[in-house]
Design a protein around this motif. Structure first.
Motif, mmCIF file in Angstrom:
data_model
loop_
_atom_site.group_PDB
_atom_site.id
_atom_site.type_symbol
_atom_site.label_atom_id
_atom_site.label_comp_id
_atom_site.label_asym_id
_atom_site.label_seq_id
_atom_site.Cartn_x
_atom_site.Cartn_y
_atom_site.Cartn_z
ATOM 1 N N SER A 190 -6.234 23.777 -80.188
ATOM 2 C CA SER A 190 -5.517 24.800 -80.952
ATOM 3 C C SER A 190 -5.032 25.926 -80.047
ATOM 4 O O SER A 190 -3.888 26.378 -80.152
ATOM 5 N N ALA A 196 -2.094 24.748 -77.966
ATOM 6 C CA ALA A 196 -0.841 24.634 -78.719
ATOM 7 C C ALA A 196 -0.104 25.965 -78.771
ATOM 8 O O ALA A 196 1.140 25.993 -78.755
ATOM 9 N N HIS A 197 -0.845 27.062 -78.821
ATOM 10 C CA HIS A 197 -0.195 28.377 -78.874
ATOM 11 C C HIS A 197 0.497 28.736 -77.564
ATOM 12 O O HIS A 197 1.341 29.640 -77.542
ATOM 13 N N GLU A 253 4.522 28.411 -77.685
ATOM 14 C CA GLU A 253 5.302 29.089 -78.717
ATOM 15 C C GLU A 253 6.743 29.353 -78.287
ATOM 16 O O GLU A 253 7.642 29.396 -79.113
ATOM 17 N N ALA A 298 6.125 21.880 -77.522
ATOM 18 C CA ALA A 298 5.049 21.980 -78.513
ATOM 19 C C ALA A 298 5.012 20.740 -79.391
ATOM 20 O O ALA A 298 3.936 20.195 -79.688
ATOM 21 N N VAL A 317 1.860 17.818 -79.690
ATOM 22 C CA VAL A 317 1.104 17.354 -80.855
ATOM 23 C C VAL A 317 1.389 15.882 -81.153
ATOM 24 O O VAL A 317 0.487 15.135 -81.556
ATOM 25 N N ASP A 365 -3.497 19.531 -87.526
ATOM 26 C CA ASP A 365 -3.479 20.959 -87.860
ATOM 27 C C ASP A 365 -2.407 21.699 -87.065
ATOM 28 O O ASP A 365 -1.692 22.554 -87.603
ATOM 29 N N GLU A 366 -2.289 21.366 -85.789
ATOM 30 C CA GLU A 366 -1.263 22.020 -84.968
ATOM 31 C C GLU A 366 0.136 21.538 -85.340
ATOM 32 O O GLU A 366 1.098 22.314 -85.260
ATOM 33 N N ARG A 393 1.084 23.645 -88.274
ATOM 34 C CA ARG A 393 1.444 25.021 -87.905
ATOM 35 C C ARG A 393 2.804 25.076 -87.226
ATOM 36 O O ARG A 393 3.526 26.070 -87.349
ATOM 37 N N LEU A 394 3.163 24.031 -86.530
ATOM 38 C CA LEU A 394 4.485 23.975 -85.911
ATOM 39 C C LEU A 394 5.556 23.732 -86.969
ATOM 40 O O LEU A 394 6.600 24.402 -86.984
#
Length: 664
Positions: free
Chosen positions: A254, A257-258, A261, A267, A271, A292-293, A296-297
């Motif tokens: 997680s 993944a940030h 951005e 990104a 994933v 989950d990532e 969020r993307l």
């Protein structure tokens, strides 16, 4: 703390010092310090709570009592016999951050000198015999030089890794090229020679001062994070200050993944590759984390949908409940795009699988996904299932930003074409609950959206007119039903509302819409618009329904459009056009709400209202058309929500944009 230091507490003029909070006077600071000192080796984190309360870090202030207490806190933290040393070092690190970020006027004038005098003891904490103390002391290191010294001396992996991360942060804050080059040399060497987990940490450190580093090292990140043999090594050494416990491999996924951005394509690749690796190796935890990532993307980047859609579809039959849950929810938010997977979703309608800490079952989300697709297999039992979480209670528990069950109105409102099949269940629940049911307002909102198709529910809605909690919402539903609700006109005129003038005007408007006296309603509403001053200016929006008949009030409406608040200007612009039939100046006012969105603004509610109004008026300027083309072509979710509502609002806004761009 030495006895002499304890005695020194009594030498401080505590009563003359300023505290951060009135209900924590300075003498409480002395009491908290004394209690900790007397506890000694038996002191725990919980014993430090009164001390944290006295410092009141959340106020953003560093009061004089904090300056006086500082040397005593340092002495306690430096005492090998103190049981809560790590917590006290955390407190020192937090104080340093608050003092650095506070407005100068909120920091006691003596603080900085008091802090300077303690620096030698901070250096001792950085070299303490206990690894956990050294780790928590890292934020006290000032500058790249101190951290590099610690890096070259440190041998404990659980401290070495956070030192590396701290070096990256320090380099990012340095204005000099020399320190940055020295840190770059360190992370480059780690990437070349160190163990896998440390290499991932090196990428994180590098990313702090070079955002392209994670993009360049994508292969390394994917390979290490998807290697099952490396997974337990993360929990063995990935610690950071002020966080209890180690980071798991999934936590690091997680966090990593940030790092992307600013590089959405990378990104997405990150994933997608992790999901693919997790499927090949049967790595359930990695698959959940990567999904989950992916979510969020996707919630911010519409362009991620084509790559994620088939992956989610392929995971519908996954043996793990948590993976199926995430895959189904992802398909649900993608709506009609998920149509190729309708059969797979229908097979999951009775799936009781759940995901830890997330709301609803796999079957619940599969049913919603089918409604979004328009598949009739979702309809049997839909209303009852939506009602189930509310049975015996008035709310649900969830976290905004996580996958969760949609609100009842968000599921049912788009199903107007299926109203005939769904109405019996809605009517029954309205009747069974009576006034005060947990979903009464939601069902009224749905019936209003269904409009004339909701007419069979007239008896249940009319029964709510005598309850002030629901009467105005019931009035809206009745008006939306159209001529079929004309028999309720007398009941509407008698309905119970809170004794506020605006409510009575709305009732008069509704009675007219159901066949009552138009002229009386127009006079009541028009006179209110003439009489009321800012900020409300009366029920301007209601005047628009009267069209040219409201011409005597046009000048006042124009005044509101020019001088009212944002919300009123928008509604007044629509009303003025309705009265005069002239596009200008209404169109120019409405277009003011469009242009900021093209420049990255996020007032999406006003934006949508303006779009709908322009579609009604039927004209748009070249400048506004160009702005809308820019917005439509942007790869951003047109919503400030960060859960399923982002997709619904984005779809609604993009559809409205298309309607306006289709104008001649």
């Amino acid at each position: 703390m030495a006895d002499a230091a304890l005695e020194a507490l009594d030498d401080v003029p505590w009563d003359r010092l300023e505290s951060a909070l009135e209900h924590h006077p300075a003498k409480e600071m002395r009491r908290a310090l004394r209690r900790l000192a007397l506890k000694g080796g038996a002191a725990t984190e919980e014993d430090c709570c009164p001390l944290f309360d006295c410092f009141a870090l959340g106020t953003g202030r560093v009061a004089s009592v904090a300056t006086a207490a500082l040397p005593f806190v340092v002495a306690l933290a430096d005492d090998p016999g103190m049981g809560a040393r790590t917590t006290l070092v955390e407190l020192l690190a937090s104080l340093s951050k608050v003092a650095a970020e506070a407005e100068p006027g909120l920091v006691d004038p003596g603080w900085h000198e008091a802090w300077r005098r303690q620096r030698p003891r901070f250096q001792a904490l950085l070299a303490d015999a206990r690894p956990e103390v050294r780790r928590e002391a890292l934020p006290l290191a000032e500058g790249v030089g101190a951290l590099l010294e610690r890096w070259h001396a440190e041998t404990e992996p659980t401290v070495r890794l956070p030192v590396l991360l701290a070096l990256g942060t320090a380099a990012a804050g340095s204005a000099d090229a020399g320190p940055v080059d020295r840190v770059r040399a360190v992370v480059t060497e780690v990437l070349r020679t160190d163990a896998p987990v440390m290499r991932v940490a090196a990428v994180h450190a590098w990313a702090a001062f070079d955002p392209q580093a994670p993009v360049r090292e994508l292969d390394l990140l994917v390979n290490v994070l998807s290697d099952p043999s490396v997974r337990p090594l993360f929990e063995a050494i990935w610690y950071v200050p002020d966080v209890d416990g180690a980071f798991t491999r999934e936590d690091v996924v997680s966090w990593t993944a940030h790092l992307f951005e600013g590089a959405p394509a990378t990104a997405l690749s990150f994933v997608v590759r992790l999901i693919g690796a997790a499927r090949r190796m049967g790595d359930i935890l990695l698959c959940r984390a990567a999904l989950d990532e992916a979510w969020r993307l996707l919630v911010v980047r519409p362009s991620a949908a084509p790559a994620l859609l088939p992956l989610a579809g392929a995971l519908l039959a996954h043996p793990d409940d948590g993976v199926r849950y995430r895959a189904v929810h992802l398909l649900a938010v993608l709506g009609s795009r998920a149509a190729p997977y309708a059969d797979g979703l229908a097979a999951l309608l009775d799936d009781p699988g759940e995901a830890e800490f997330l709301e609803g079952t796999v079957g619940d989300h599969a049913r919603w996904a089918l409604t979004r697709i328009g598949d009739p297999r979702a309809l049997p039992g839909l209303v009852e299932r939506l009602y189930e979480p509310y049975r015996g209670q008035y709310s649900r528990g969830y976290v905004l930003g996580d996958p969760r069950l949609p609100e009842v109105e968000d599921v049912l409102t788009p199903l107007r074409a299926q109203a005939e099949a769904l109405l019996p269940s809605v009517r029954k629940l309205l009747c069974d609950d009576g006034a005060g049911g947990p979903l009464t307002c939601c069902f009224l909102e749905v019936l209003t959206a269904w409009g004339r198709a909701a007419a069979p529910a007239l008896p249940e809605v009319a029964a709510l007119l005598n309850d002030a909690r629901y009467s105005l919402a019931a009035v809206d539903a009745l008006v939306a039903m159209g001529p079929a609700a004309a028999s309720a006109e007398a009941a509407v005129r008698r309905c119970t509302v809170l004794d506020f003038p605006g409510n009575h005007r709305k009732v008069a408007w509704a009675a007219w819409r159901l066949g009552g006296d138009r002229d009386a309603a127009l006079r009541l509403i028009g006179e209110a618009v003439l009489a009321e001053e800012e900020p409300f200016y009366g029920p301007v929006g209601l005047l628009g329904d009267f069209g040219p008949a409201a011409a005597p009030y046009a000048d006042r409406v124009r005044h509101v459009m020019e001088h009212g608040g944002i919300w009123l200007r928008l509604r007044a612009a629509v009303t003025l056009w309705s009265i005069t039939g002239e596009p200008e100046p209404s169109v120019s006012v409405l277009e003011e709400f469009l242009l900021p969105i093209a420049d990255g603004g996020d007032s999406y509610g006003y934006f949508l209202d303006a779009l709908r109004a322009l579609a009604r008026i039927g004209t748009v300027s070249p400048a506004a058309r160009a702005a809308l083309c820019t917005v439509r072509g942007s790869d951003r979710r047109l919503s400030t929500y960060r859960d399923y509502r982002a997709f619904l609002q984005d779809e609604e806004i993009r559809s409205a944009i298309d309607d306006v761009l289709a104008l001649p």
